[in-house]
Design an enzyme around this catalytic site. Structure first.
Site, mmCIF file in Angstrom:
data_model
loop_
_atom_site.group_PDB
_atom_site.id
_atom_site.type_symbol
_atom_site.label_atom_id
_atom_site.label_comp_id
_atom_site.label_asym_id
_atom_site.label_seq_id
_atom_site.Cartn_x
_atom_site.Cartn_y
_atom_site.Cartn_z
ATOM 1 N N HIS A 147 -34.214 -2.612 -9.114
ATOM 2 C CA HIS A 147 -33.014 -2.041 -9.729
ATOM 3 C C HIS A 147 -33.010 -0.549 -9.455
ATOM 4 O O HIS A 147 -33.926 0.167 -9.860
ATOM 5 C CB HIS A 147 -33.034 -2.305 -11.241
ATOM 6 C CG HIS A 147 -32.079 -1.433 -12.025
ATOM 7 N ND1 HIS A 147 -30.854 -1.883 -12.457
ATOM 8 C CD2 HIS A 147 -32.180 -0.140 -12.444
ATOM 9 C CE1 HIS A 147 -30.240 -0.906 -13.116
ATOM 10 N NE2 HIS A 147 -31.024 0.158 -13.118
ATOM 11 N N ASP A 158 -24.726 -9.800 -10.114
ATOM 12 C CA ASP A 158 -25.257 -9.287 -11.383
ATOM 13 C C ASP A 158 -24.612 -10.038 -12.538
ATOM 14 O O ASP A 158 -24.391 -9.480 -13.627
ATOM 15 C CB ASP A 158 -25.021 -7.779 -11.515
ATOM 16 C CG ASP A 158 -26.040 -7.087 -12.416
ATOM 17 O OD1 ASP A 158 -27.016 -7.750 -12.821
ATOM 18 O OD2 ASP A 158 -25.848 -5.900 -12.726
#
Length: 387
Positions: A194, A284
């Site tokens: 991330h 996501d």
């Protein structure tokens, strides 16, 4: 058996009008014409004026839900089967995010197994934003080797105020364990990173690559279109041979109309002569998309949508004039190769029968997962266990 007749096939390369026969959960035969004994029990689908492509792989989804940055009420809900299948997704990789406390690896593996029982393929990453990595067996290498569904580590946060700020040495240890675990189990052993809005950007990953024997392909950084600076650095990173992932649900300002457009980012990336094989899209899905002010204070929240995955690919085809066979790679063949999902991502004989049938206007018409019709003529055929 399912026989799809006279359909234009993109495998993802265009191979022309074909008949495709599915037996069990596999693609059995692809041919110009397939004739079968009419006494056999066969489901025949007329593919005339339709397009057949591989089922979509969404390799970054918060299948348990995500978030909580705005308190307990902002924890996003779990994903459901039809959240995925109605948008063409037949393979999903689940991950934890910011919250590695109230959502655990035990929860994640149970959810993955449940989605598999409902009819789609599901894998997971071990860990969350935090370091040390919270695992199922207390060891990254053991998780990857011993747990069928675990294919790597993620979503480990870097360059973000919510990160645990691992050192270079910490990151080397994680990458080493993941790599050996992958080698010994014939899995990817990938580290899904991330990337936040911080100053570090790709620097820690690059330091690991430059100062150890760990290859750049051991990492899959995501959120690479979250802001102009990250995108600029992502292009440099990809030119070095790294993989980059564009998040289709991202709401940060970037390219046009105040929102990131992965379709536009894909066009720019290809114009920079970066190989399409190094690029993936992920949704996501069900992840929280928190908004913070300049001091890091929470000011709002959106939720990631699985629907965005194919929407951005379709935009790439229609609005950016990227050929179908190239655009669909970012959600089919590319993630399958990067994540070593050997029976996924392409239309080939003896591969898993994960198929999406599109109308000529590129709308999703029918979805087949592991040989089972999940969506037919835009109607849900297999529903969630709990409606």
């Amino acid at each position: 058996m399912i026989l799809i007749k006279n359909i234009e096939v993109y495998a993802p390369e265009k191979i022309g009008e074909k008949d495709v026969l599915i037996t069990g959960n596999k693609i059995y035969k692809i041919s110009n014409e397939i004739s079968l004994n009419t006494n056999l029990k066969i489901k025949v689908i007329d593919g005339k004026n339709k397009i057949l492509i591989p089922g979509f792989i969404d390799s970054h989804v918060h299948i348990l839900g995500g978030g909580g940055e705005g308190g307990y009420k902002t924890r996003t809900p779990e994903i459901t089967l039809t959240d995925l299948t109605k948008h063409g997704i037949t393979t999903v990789i689940g991950c934890l995010g910011t919250d590695g406390t109230t959502r655990t690896m035990s929860n994640l593996i149970a959810k993955a197994k449940g989605l598999k029982e409902e009819g789609i393929s599901c894998y997971i990453y071990t860990g969350s934003y935090q370091f040390p990595v919270k695992t199922l067996t207390q060891n990254i290498q053991d998780d990857i080797i011993l747990i069928e569904e675990i294919i790597g580590v993620g979503e480990l946060a870097l360059s973000d105020h919510r990160s645990s700020h691992p050192s270079i040495e910490d990151l080397v240890k994680v990458a080493s364990q993941a790599r050996v675990g992958g080698i010994l189990s014939n899995k990817a052993g990938i580290i899904n990173i991330h990337l936040g809005d911080g100053k570090e950007n790709f620097s820690k990953i690059l330091q690991v690559v430059e100062n150890t024997e760990i290859p750049i392909t051991q990492f899959l950084p995501t959120h690479c279109t979250r802001n102009p600076k990250v995108f600029e650095e992502a292009l440099k990173y990809a030119k070095k041979g790294g993989y980059i992932d564009f998040t289709t649900s991202t709401t940060h300002k970037f390219l046009e109309n105040g929102e990131t457009k992965c379709s536009k980012a894909l066009k720019i990336t290809l114009e920079k002569n970066i190989p399409i094989e190094n690029i993936t899209f992920t949704s996501d899905g069900q992840g929280s998309l928190p908004k913070f002010d300049s001091k890091g204070n929470f000011i709002g929240l959106d939720i990631g949508k699985s629907s965005s995955l194919y929407e951005e690919v379709k935009n790439a085809i229609i609005k950016e004039n990227i050929p179908i066979e190239k655009a669909i790679k970012v959600i089919t063949e590319n993630p399958a190769k990067i994540l070593k999902l050997k029976n996924k991502g392409t239309i080939e004989e003896q591969k898993d029968a994960d198929i999406v049938i599109l109308d000529k206007d590129l709308e999703i018409n029918t979805v087949i997962s592991m040989g089972k019709i999940m969506i037919e003529n835009k109607k849900i055929k297999v529903k969630n266990t709990f409606i």
